[in-house]
Motif scaffolding. Structure first.
Motif, PDB file in Angstrom:
ATOM      1  N   ALA A   1       0.904  -1.072   0.007  1.00 31.79           N
ATOM      2  CA  ALA A   1       0.120   0.072   0.188  1.00 31.79           C
ATOM      3  C   ALA A   1       0.786   1.321   0.119  1.00 31.79           C
ATOM      4  N   GLY A   2       0.448   2.449  -0.500  1.00 34.44           N
ATOM      5  CA  GLY A   2       1.076   3.613  -0.581  1.00 34.44           C
ATOM      6  C   GLY A   2       0.150   4.844  -0.817  1.00 34.44           C
ATOM      7  N   THR A   3       1.190   5.599  -1.404  1.00 38.91           N
ATOM      8  CA  THR A   3       0.193   6.950  -1.549  1.00 38.91           C
ATOM      9  C   THR A   3      -0.568   6.876  -2.918  1.00 38.91           C
ATOM     10  N   PHE A   4      -0.265   5.630  -3.793  1.00 37.16           N
ATOM     11  CA  PHE A   4      -0.939   5.578  -4.833  1.00 37.16           C
ATOM     12  C   PHE A   4      -2.396   4.964  -4.889  1.00 37.16           C
TER      13      PHE A   4
ATOM     14  N   LYS B   1       4.843   0.735   1.159  1.00 39.51           N
ATOM     15  CA  LYS B   1       5.264  -0.123   2.278  1.00 39.51           C
ATOM     16  C   LYS B   1       4.732  -1.640   2.130  1.00 39.51           C
ATOM     17  N   PHE B   2       5.340  -2.651   2.465  1.00 37.54           N
ATOM     18  CA  PHE B   2       4.707  -3.967   2.313  1.00 37.54           C
ATOM     19  C   PHE B   2       4.073  -4.263   3.724  1.00 37.54           C
ATOM     20  N   SER B   3       3.166  -5.193   3.684  1.00 40.65           N
ATOM     21  CA  SER B   3       2.397  -5.591   5.117  1.00 40.65           C
ATOM     22  C   SER B   3       2.241  -7.050   5.067  1.00 40.65           C
ATOM     23  N   ASN B   4       2.626  -7.761   6.194  1.00 39.11           N
ATOM     24  CA  ASN B   4       2.405  -9.125   6.303  1.00 39.11           C
ATOM     25  C   ASN B   4       1.015  -9.126   7.078  1.00 39.11           C
ATOM     26  N   GLY B   5       0.144  -9.123   6.125  1.00 35.22           N
ATOM     27  CA  GLY B   5      -1.643  -8.997   6.374  1.00 35.22           C
ATOM     28  C   GLY B   5      -2.091  -8.015   5.613  1.00 35.22           C
ATOM     29  N   SER B   6      -3.172  -7.541   6.122  1.00 32.97           N
ATOM     30  CA  SER B   6      -3.994  -6.386   5.323  1.00 32.97           C
ATOM     31  C   SER B   6      -4.297  -5.139   6.397  1.00 32.97           C
TER      32      SER B   6
ATOM     33  N   GLU C   1       5.928  -3.156   7.478  1.00 35.88           N
ATOM     34  CA  GLU C   1       6.767  -3.434   7.668  1.00 35.88           C
ATOM     35  C   GLU C   1       7.640  -2.414   8.540  1.00 35.88           C
ATOM     36  N   LEU C   2       8.515  -2.230   9.403  1.00 33.64           N
ATOM     37  CA  LEU C   2       9.304  -1.076   9.926  1.00 33.64           C
ATOM     38  C   LEU C   2      10.649  -1.272   9.419  1.00 33.64           C
ATOM     39  N   ILE C   3      10.805  -0.125   8.767  1.00 34.36           N
ATOM     40  CA  ILE C   3      12.244   0.093   7.601  1.00 34.36           C
ATOM     41  C   ILE C   3      12.830   1.280   7.833  1.00 34.36           C
TER      42      ILE C   3
END
Length: 605
Positions: free
Chosen positions: A435-438, A471-476, A482-484
């Motif tokens: 997910a992201g600003t897009f 960011k990527f997410s391990n779930g929805s 993710e914390l990066i």
């Protein structure tokens, strides 16, 4: 199966006469093993051809064709006659269950109209019992009432016995109900003429239904224009009735004395010996309604409006005018995606001057301001004189006399392929998302697809030249994102300026800027004895496989060795698959990391 006592279990099945069925008994999921007899088939199952009448099979011992019990199966039966059954049901109580009032519910046999229950009892045992309707014991008198509490008695016979059905509270069977009076179907019909029907509908009330003005709604027959009601009435009865335009007294018709009886007059009919459809009468009249004048000629008019760059209201777009009572919420328009217009088509009387407005929503205040140049009245309304032919009006811009200007061209997009390595992560059952600003950080919109062990990918069209954060997410959910940190981030997010060409981003580790820091997962400590498998309804479950997506082969066979399915997948701690199969035993083979594990499973239903 129902436990009858004494280790005896029973199951009742309804099946077509003459049908051959196979069956077996199981204890804790383990089937019996019968070597011969009982008409067994090739896979050691009992068989029976369903007889032409209800049958109680003899009691047999588990794993045997013979009986292993000395008890007698006694069937108790009772009929309630005219007594209303209690909501809790009907029960049997006696010395054999310590006079419990709820432990032995009886089953209703609709074919014989009686309640029954079967118990296994010791022969020659003397016992006392009574039936209960809910929590109320029957009150007995007569030759079957014994002792100070007037209980029924029974000395258990040597053989299985079906006791006669007795009437609740009686020593005898219930008397046969009197035959019903002969009836005829009578159809009542009324025409409201030019009177509009009440929002509460049209009803009929009379001495046949307790003169309740709201209990008996009539049905509108659009073909005839009549309201009708059909019911069975006793032949020869004199039925009085009235029609009600609504569901309350005060809305009932005034029946003329010429076709009524009593004061004030009611309509009446003497029920004939044959089914009858009564003549349709006009509401409040003895005669049919006069024929309506022919309708004015109409033309179909299609209204069209373009909102241009204005977004449509969540309540939709509506049209209101003198043709529909100027109701801003009553007439929704339909969006035509091909043209981009909102449209509404209706039949209007030829020659009428129709005034109207468009509403972006469903309430006044959201209506357009019509320019005086294309309107009439103050404030101005749009108008059209309905022509003699069907017409599609020109599409106008909301609040304008003219069409909307052409919209600017849509921005071009590039396909961006995102890739992430989940090695070392226990992937959520909801999957991996980006997910992201897009997409306004909607973590449930874009789910990545696993393309090989640990590697997930998705391709998304995004506006060319846009600077996006993601960011990527391990779930929805954002709670599993993710914390990066590091050189690949801005404000704690990954970032990208979308190029003019389609692009595939490098594979990165979840929560890291590169692809080298992923934690490694080994399945060297995988223990096949931890695997568990089974059916739950139509779902096959496997538990205990290692996380991390190791290659696994899962195969399902029937007991004859026929393959149901065989598939290659990646291991996960909780694996499931929907399989629509008949109830039967099956074999499941799991091959993982050079180890094979075989299960024998039973699908119970």
């Amino acid at each position: 199966m129902l436990h009858l006592g004494g280790g005896i279990y029973q199951y009742e099945l309804q099946a077509s006469c003459g049908k051959r069925i196979s069956y077996t008994y199981l204890i804790n999921g383990i089937g019996e093993n019968i070597s011969s007899g009982c008409c067994i088939n090739q896979i050691q199952q009992r068989q029976i051809v369903i007889p032409d009448s209800d049958t109680i099979l003899p009691i047999t011992c588990f794993g045997s064709c013979d009986s292993c019990e000395s008890g007698v199966l006694v069937t108790f039966r009772v009929s309630l006659g005219t007594t209303t059954p209690a909501p809790q049901g009907v029960f049997l109580s006696g010395t054999f269950n310590n006079w419990s009032t709820s432990s032995l519910p009886m089953t209703f046999d609709s074919l014989n109209g009686a309640y029954y229950i079967q118990l296994v009892l010791s022969p020659n045992t003397s016992l006392e019992y009574k039936f209960l309707n809910g929590s109320t014991y029957e009150s007995l008198s007569g030759p079957c009432a014994s002792g100070p509490f007037a209980n029924r008695t029974l000395t258990v016979p040597q053989n299985d016995t079906i006791l006669p059905a007795v009437c609740f509270g009686s020593c005898n069977p219930c008397p046969a109900p009197p035959p019903p009076a002969p009836t005829s179907l009578v159809t009542f019909r009324v025409n409201l003429g030019s009177t509009p029907a009440s929002p509460a509908g049209v009803h009929i009330a009379g001495n046949f239904q307790g003169w309740n003005p709201a209990a008996t709604p009539m049905t509108f027959d659009s073909a005839s224009g009549f309201w009708t009601y059909t019911t069975a009435l006793n032949e020869g009865d004199t039925v009085q009735y009235k029609f009600i335009n609504g569901n309350a007294w005060g809305n009932d018709e005034t029946v003329p004395a010429a076709c009524g009886i009593g004061t004030p007059a009611n309509r009446f009919v003497v029920v004939p010996v044959n089914d009858t459809v009564l003549p349709a009468v006009c509401f409040g009249s003895c005669n049919p309604c006069p024929a309506p004048p022919p309708p004015a000629p109409t033309s179909l008019v299609t209204f069209r409006v373009n909102l241009g760059s204005t977004p449509a209201s969540p309540a939709g777009v509506h049209i209101a005018g003198n043709f529909q009572g100027w109701n801003p919420a009553a007439t929704p328009m339909t969006f035509d995606s091909a043209s981009g217009f909102w449209t509404y088509t209706t039949a209007l009387n030829e020659g009428d001057t129709v005034q109207y407005k468009f509403i972006n929503g469903n309430a006044w205040g959201n209506d357009e301001t019509v320019p005086a140049a294309c309107g009439i009245g103050t404030p101005a309304n749009r108008f059209v004189v309905v022509p003699v032919n069907d017409t599609v009006l020109p599409a106008v811009c909301f609040g304008s006399c003219n069409p909307c200007p052409a919209p600017p061209p849509a921005p071009s997009t590039s396909d961006v392929t995102f890739q992430v390595n989940m090695k070392g992560k226990n992937v959520s059952p909801e999957g991996v998302h980006v997910a992201g600003t897009f997409n306004q950080w909607n973590y449930s919109q874009y789910k990545l697809t696993q393309i090989q062990p640990n590697i997930y990918r998705i391709t998304i069209p995004i506006d060319t030249g846009a600077l996006i954060l993601y960011k990527f997410s391990n779930g929805s959910s954002f709670t599993t994102q993710e914390l990066i940190t590091g050189s690949c981030t801005q404000f704690g997010n990954r970032f990208l300026t979308v190029p003019t060409n389609d692009t595939t981003l490098p594979i990165v580790c979840f929560g890291a800027c590169d692809s080298l820091t992923c934690a490694s997962i080994s399945i060297d400590d995988f223990d096949p004895d931890r695997l568990q498998a089974g059916f739950s309804g139509d779902k096959l479950f496997v538990y205990g496989m290692p996380p991390g997506g190791a290659p696994v082969r899962i195969s399902l066979y029937d007991l004859l060795g026929k393959t149901i399915f065989q598939l290659q997948d990646f291991s996960q701690p909780e694996w499931s698959r929907t399989v629509y199969l008949p109830a039967a035993p099956y074999m499941l083979r799991i091959e993982l990391d050079g180890v094979e594990k075989v299960f024998k499973l039973l699908k119970a239903y």
